[in-house]
Design a protein around this motif. Structure first.
Motif, PDB file in Angstrom:
ATOM      1  N   VAL A  49      -2.039  -0.356   8.930  1.00 46.13           N
ATOM      2  CA  VAL A  49      -2.882  -1.356   9.583  1.00 46.13           C
ATOM      3  C   VAL A  49      -3.132  -0.811  10.987  1.00 46.13           C
ATOM      4  O   VAL A  49      -2.185  -0.462  11.694  1.00 46.13           O
ATOM      5  CB  VAL A  49      -2.164  -2.711   9.673  1.00 46.13           C
ATOM      6  CG1 VAL A  49      -2.968  -3.694  10.512  1.00 46.13           C
ATOM      7  CG2 VAL A  49      -1.879  -3.262   8.289  1.00 46.13           C
ATOM      8  N   VAL A  50      -4.384  -0.693  11.396  1.00 44.51           N
ATOM      9  CA  VAL A  50      -4.671  -0.076  12.687  1.00 44.51           C
ATOM     10  C   VAL A  50      -5.234  -1.086  13.680  1.00 44.51           C
ATOM     11  O   VAL A  50      -6.052  -1.931  13.336  1.00 44.51           O
ATOM     12  CB  VAL A  50      -5.647   1.123  12.550  1.00 44.51           C
ATOM     13  CG1 VAL A  50      -4.970   2.274  11.811  1.00 44.51           C
ATOM     14  CG2 VAL A  50      -6.935   0.731  11.866  1.00 44.51           C
TER      15      VAL A  50
ATOM     16  N   SER B  84      -5.526   4.889   8.476  1.00 41.16           N
ATOM     17  CA  SER B  84      -5.915   3.869   7.494  1.00 41.16           C
ATOM     18  C   SER B  84      -5.806   4.412   6.083  1.00 41.16           C
ATOM     19  O   SER B  84      -5.308   3.727   5.177  1.00 41.16           O
ATOM     20  CB  SER B  84      -7.337   3.393   7.767  1.00 41.16           C
ATOM     21  OG  SER B  84      -7.432   2.764   9.014  1.00 41.16           O
ATOM     22  N   ARG B  85      -6.264   5.622   5.879  1.00 35.97           N
ATOM     23  CA  ARG B  85      -6.165   6.258   4.558  1.00 35.97           C
ATOM     24  C   ARG B  85      -4.720   6.358   4.110  1.00 35.97           C
ATOM     25  O   ARG B  85      -4.408   6.262   2.908  1.00 35.97           O
ATOM     26  CB  ARG B  85      -6.786   7.654   4.621  1.00 35.97           C
ATOM     27  CG  ARG B  85      -6.824   8.410   3.292  1.00 35.97           C
ATOM     28  CD  ARG B  85      -6.986   9.899   3.548  1.00 35.97           C
ATOM     29  NE  ARG B  85      -5.786  10.472   4.142  1.00 35.97           N
ATOM     30  CZ  ARG B  85      -5.758  11.605   4.854  1.00 35.97           C
ATOM     31  NH1 ARG B  85      -6.865  12.273   5.089  1.00 35.97           N
ATOM     32  NH2 ARG B  85      -4.616  12.061   5.338  1.00 35.97           N
TER      33      ARG B  85
ATOM     34  N   LEU C  24     -14.088   0.803   8.723  1.00 37.58           N
ATOM     35  CA  LEU C  24     -12.759   0.831   8.105  1.00 37.58           C
ATOM     36  C   LEU C  24     -12.550  -0.375   7.199  1.00 37.58           C
ATOM     37  O   LEU C  24     -12.033  -0.246   6.084  1.00 37.58           O
ATOM     38  CB  LEU C  24     -11.679   0.875   9.181  1.00 37.58           C
ATOM     39  CG  LEU C  24     -11.623   2.143  10.044  1.00 37.58           C
ATOM     40  CD1 LEU C  24     -10.592   1.989  11.143  1.00 37.58           C
ATOM     41  CD2 LEU C  24     -11.322   3.368   9.195  1.00 37.58           C
ATOM     42  N   ARG C  25     -12.962  -1.539   7.672  1.00 39.78           N
ATOM     43  CA  ARG C  25     -12.791  -2.744   6.846  1.00 39.78           C
ATOM     44  C   ARG C  25     -13.662  -2.692   5.599  1.00 39.78           C
ATOM     45  O   ARG C  25     -13.234  -3.126   4.517  1.00 39.78           O
ATOM     46  CB  ARG C  25     -13.093  -3.992   7.681  1.00 39.78           C
ATOM     47  CG  ARG C  25     -11.984  -4.321   8.690  1.00 39.78           C
ATOM     48  CD  ARG C  25     -12.242  -5.636   9.388  1.00 39.78           C
ATOM     49  NE  ARG C  25     -13.327  -5.533  10.345  1.00 39.78           N
ATOM     50  CZ  ARG C  25     -13.173  -5.209  11.625  1.00 39.78           C
ATOM     51  NH1 ARG C  25     -11.973  -4.958  12.102  1.00 39.78           N
ATOM     52  NH2 ARG C  25     -14.215  -5.140  12.436  1.00 39.78           N
TER      53      ARG C  25
ATOM     54  N   ALA D 108      -7.930   6.969  13.487  1.00 40.85           N
ATOM     55  CA  ALA D 108      -8.084   5.654  12.875  1.00 40.85           C
ATOM     56  C   ALA D 108      -8.353   5.781  11.378  1.00 40.85           C
ATOM     57  O   ALA D 108      -7.792   5.034  10.562  1.00 40.85           O
ATOM     58  CB  ALA D 108      -9.214   4.899  13.556  1.00 40.85           C
ATOM     59  N   LYS D 109      -9.187   6.735  11.003  1.00 40.59           N
ATOM     60  CA  LYS D 109      -9.532   6.923   9.595  1.00 40.59           C
ATOM     61  C   LYS D 109      -8.364   7.519   8.810  1.00 40.59           C
ATOM     62  O   LYS D 109      -8.056   7.071   7.692  1.00 40.59           O
ATOM     63  CB  LYS D 109     -10.762   7.820   9.481  1.00 40.59           C
ATOM     64  CG  LYS D 109     -12.022   7.196  10.073  1.00 40.59           C
ATOM     65  CD  LYS D 109     -13.194   8.171  10.090  1.00 40.59           C
ATOM     66  CE  LYS D 109     -14.410   7.556  10.769  1.00 40.59           C
ATOM     67  NZ  LYS D 109     -15.550   8.489  10.832  1.00 40.59           N
TER      68      LYS D 109
ATOM     69  N   ALA E  59      -9.697  -1.101   4.459  1.00 38.38           N
ATOM     70  CA  ALA E  59      -8.564  -1.026   5.371  1.00 38.38           C
ATOM     71  C   ALA E  59      -8.442  -2.308   6.180  1.00 38.38           C
ATOM     72  O   ALA E  59      -9.371  -3.123   6.238  1.00 38.38           O
ATOM     73  CB  ALA E  59      -8.718   0.171   6.308  1.00 38.38           C
ATOM     74  N   GLU E  60      -7.308  -2.483   6.821  1.00 34.85           N
ATOM     75  CA  GLU E  60      -7.102  -3.611   7.723  1.00 34.85           C
ATOM     76  C   GLU E  60      -7.122  -3.072   9.141  1.00 34.85           C
ATOM     77  O   GLU E  60      -6.322  -2.195   9.491  1.00 34.85           O
ATOM     78  CB  GLU E  60      -5.776  -4.301   7.418  1.00 34.85           C
ATOM     79  CG  GLU E  60      -5.650  -5.651   8.091  1.00 34.85           C
ATOM     80  CD  GLU E  60      -4.524  -6.497   7.506  1.00 34.85           C
ATOM     81  OE1 GLU E  60      -4.318  -7.623   7.996  1.00 34.85           O
ATOM     82  OE2 GLU E  60      -3.858  -6.022   6.560  1.00 34.85           O
ATOM     83  N   ALA E  61      -8.049  -3.579   9.949  1.00 34.13           N
ATOM     84  CA  ALA E  61      -8.231  -3.044  11.302  1.00 34.13           C
ATOM     85  C   ALA E  61      -8.656  -4.148  12.254  1.00 34.13           C
ATOM     86  O   ALA E  61      -9.450  -5.016  11.902  1.00 34.13           O
ATOM     87  CB  ALA E  61      -9.287  -1.939  11.294  1.00 34.13           C
TER      88      ALA E  61
ATOM     89  N   SER F 130       0.833  -1.198   0.000  1.00 39.00           N
ATOM     90  CA  SER F 130       0.000   0.000   0.000  1.00 39.00           C
ATOM     91  C   SER F 130       0.867   1.247   0.000  1.00 39.00           C
ATOM     92  O   SER F 130       2.057   1.202   0.301  1.00 39.00           O
ATOM     93  CB  SER F 130      -0.920   0.007   1.229  1.00 39.00           C
ATOM     94  OG  SER F 130      -0.159   0.050   2.412  1.00 39.00           O
TER      95      SER F 130
END
Length: 254
Positions: free
Chosen positions: A34-35, A29-30, A52-53, A25-26, A57-59, A2
């Motif tokens: 990985v959060v 992720s953007r 997020l997922r 978190a947003k 995203a991976e959370a 990424s």
């Protein structure tokens, strides 16, 4: 692989269920991270993780109270167990409190604020640093406040707690610099989180007064604080540690 400011980094965010934490978190992720998200409110935490997922995203989420050492440890352990490492952390969990003159402040108010705002950071730092040392480094950002830099009337325990966050930041930065761990802090000015918006609603005229004390004439949006934290966690500032970055529209210079 990424792309982004935090591409492929595993970042822990505490106090992630609302306000600056949810915005972080947003933003993280953007920016490709990985959060791992932790907060006390399970319903909001789960909803944010799902959001997020759904966005690709991976959370991961873990419910926890950072003033409890075991909970801080579980959050760090989850990051390492699921992703093999912890590259960074945004220690954002904290509370405020209503304005009360110092001589009228109840002991339990002082105890609660110090426990959450100071012990919580202490607990997180100990576990995060322990996870980062074997990997040869990492980056940590603690959320302080302009109240950690200047006095705010009728908020003595909060002011003391945020000064303490800066003290812990500088101490950890000095102690672990040679091991490759950078520790910095953001010092937000008034920010339009849910707590602040509610406080403004209960105290007519305070929003206008607060804005008048800020050279930019407004409060920050949570995302603006999160953007600053993202930069401090990134590889764009490798020679920056022990720094407190005011994100306050010029308040501390006013």
């Amino acid at each position: 692989m990424s792309r982004g400011l935090l591409a492929n980094k595993v970042i822990l965010v505490t106090g992630a269920s609302s306000g600056i934490g949810a915005a972080a978190a947003k933003v993280f992720s953007r920016e490709g991270a990985v959060v791992v998200l932790t907060a006390r409110r399970e319903d909001r935490l789960v909803a944010l993780g799902d959001e997020l997922r759904d966005a690709g995203a991976e959370a991961s989420c873990v419910v926890g109270d950072m003033s409890v050492a075991a909970d801080a440890g579980r959050a760090v352990d989850l990051a390492v167990a699921e992703y093999g490492r912890l590259d960074g952390a945004f220690n954002n969990a904290g509370i405020g409190g209503d304005r009360t003159p110092l001589h009228l402040m109840a002991d339990d108010v002082y105890d609660t604020i110090m426990d959450v705002n100071v012990r919580g950071i202490w607990n997180c730092l100990r576990h995060e640093i322990a996870a980062m040392l074997p990997r040869g480094g990492g980056a940590i950002v603690n959320n302080s406040s302009v109240a950690g830099l200047v006095a705010i009337p009728a908020a003595a325990p909060y002011v003391a707690s945020k000064h303490a966050v800066i003290g812990l930041t500088r101490a950890a930065a000095d102690e672990y610099a040679k091991q490759g761990i950078r520790v910095n802090a953001v010092a937000p000015g008034t920010t339009r989180s849910e707590i602040t918006v509610d406080w403004f609603a209960r105290n007519p005229g305070m929003e206008q007064l607060t804005n008048s004390l800020t050279p930019q004439g407004r409060a920050a949006e949570p995302q603006e604080i999160a953007e600053a934290a993202a930069w401090l966690l990134s590889d764009r500032c490798p020679f920056l540690t022990g720094t407190v970055l005011p994100v306050d529209g010029g308040f501390v210079n006013h």
